[in-house]
Scaffold this motif. Structure first.
Motif, PDB file in Angstrom:
ATOM      1  N   HIS A  92       0.836  -1.195   0.000  1.00 12.04           N
ATOM      2  CA  HIS A  92       0.000   0.000   0.000  1.00 12.04           C
ATOM      3  C   HIS A  92       0.877   1.254   0.000  1.00 12.04           C
ATOM      4  O   HIS A  92       0.636   2.190  -0.754  1.00 12.04           O
ATOM      5  CB  HIS A  92      -0.941  -0.007   1.207  1.00 12.04           C
ATOM      6  CG  HIS A  92      -1.847   1.173   1.279  1.00 12.04           C
ATOM      7  ND1 HIS A  92      -2.812   1.434   0.322  1.00 12.04           N
ATOM      8  CD2 HIS A  92      -1.938   2.178   2.180  1.00 12.04           C
ATOM      9  CE1 HIS A  92      -3.447   2.546   0.638  1.00 12.04           C
ATOM     10  NE2 HIS A  92      -2.933   3.015   1.770  1.00 12.04           N
ATOM     11  N   ARG A 132      -1.710   5.810  -4.559  1.00 20.92           N
ATOM     12  CA  ARG A 132      -3.120   5.907  -4.953  1.00 20.92           C
ATOM     13  C   ARG A 132      -3.611   4.697  -5.739  1.00 20.92           C
ATOM     14  O   ARG A 132      -4.808   4.460  -5.836  1.00 20.92           O
ATOM     15  CB  ARG A 132      -3.343   7.165  -5.785  1.00 20.92           C
ATOM     16  CG  ARG A 132      -3.254   8.429  -4.955  1.00 20.92           C
ATOM     17  CD  ARG A 132      -3.613   9.658  -5.739  1.00 20.92           C
ATOM     18  NE  ARG A 132      -4.814   9.419  -6.543  1.00 20.92           N
ATOM     19  CZ  ARG A 132      -5.065  10.014  -7.689  1.00 20.92           C
ATOM     20  NH1 ARG A 132      -4.234  10.884  -8.182  1.00 20.92           N
ATOM     21  NH2 ARG A 132      -6.162   9.753  -8.352  1.00 20.92           N
ATOM     22  N   GLU A 145      -5.309  -1.803  -1.957  1.00 20.72           N
ATOM     23  CA  GLU A 145      -6.192  -1.519  -0.826  1.00 20.72           C
ATOM     24  C   GLU A 145      -7.236  -0.451  -1.184  1.00 20.72           C
ATOM     25  O   GLU A 145      -8.225  -0.307  -0.493  1.00 20.72           O
ATOM     26  CB  GLU A 145      -5.385  -1.051   0.389  1.00 20.72           C
ATOM     27  CG  GLU A 145      -4.318  -2.023   0.846  1.00 20.72           C
ATOM     28  CD  GLU A 145      -4.862  -3.381   1.275  1.00 20.72           C
ATOM     29  OE1 GLU A 145      -5.990  -3.459   1.782  1.00 20.72           O
ATOM     30  OE2 GLU A 145      -4.131  -4.368   1.099  1.00 20.72           O
ATOM     31  N   ASP A 146      -7.010   0.287  -2.260  1.00 24.69           N
ATOM     32  CA  ASP A 146      -7.945   1.328  -2.693  1.00 24.69           C
ATOM     33  C   ASP A 146      -8.634   0.864  -3.972  1.00 24.69           C
ATOM     34  O   ASP A 146      -8.123   1.020  -5.069  1.00 24.69           O
ATOM     35  CB  ASP A 146      -7.211   2.645  -2.942  1.00 24.69           C
ATOM     36  CG  ASP A 146      -8.159   3.755  -3.368  1.00 24.69           C
ATOM     37  OD1 ASP A 146      -9.384   3.517  -3.426  1.00 24.69           O
ATOM     38  OD2 ASP A 146      -7.674   4.858  -3.649  1.00 24.69           O
ATOM     39  N   THR A 171     -11.106   1.992  -5.410  1.00 27.76           N
ATOM     40  CA  THR A 171     -11.697   3.049  -6.228  1.00 27.76           C
ATOM     41  C   THR A 171     -10.671   3.635  -7.188  1.00 27.76           C
ATOM     42  O   THR A 171     -11.001   4.504  -7.990  1.00 27.76           O
ATOM     43  CB  THR A 171     -12.260   4.183  -5.343  1.00 27.76           C
ATOM     44  OG1 THR A 171     -11.184   4.788  -4.616  1.00 27.76           O
ATOM     45  CG2 THR A 171     -13.310   3.654  -4.375  1.00 27.76           C
TER      46      THR A 171
END
Length: 78
Positions: free
Chosen positions: A18, A23, A27-28, A30
């Motif tokens: 991460h 970004r 883990e993200d 989106t």
């Protein structure tokens, strides 16, 4: 090795990735271009090679990487 120790390793690996991926971290979910598909491809390839003795990587460490990606994916599914 106790399961708790294994899961601590998995969590540490996910935190490290991460931090590295920013970004685009797996883990993200989106993220416009999430890192997890490439991360999954990389770790599975290394794990297979390590298990077959085709590289210098510790098979256990490679499988912890696979588990880290798989657990992230499972978390995403809820």
């Amino acid at each position: 090795m106790p399961p708790r120790t294994l899961w601590a390793e998995v969590i540490d690996r996910r935190k490290t990735w991460h931090a590295q991926d920013g970004r685009d971290s797996m883990e993200d979910w989106t993220a416009a271009d999430p890192a997890w598909p490439q991360r999954l491809d990389d770790v599975v390839t290394v794990a297979i090679q390590a298990t077959l003795g085709e590289n210098e990587v510790d098979p256990r460490a490679a499988l912890v990487d696979v588990l880290a990606v798989a657990s992230s994916w499972i978390d995403r599914m809820g």
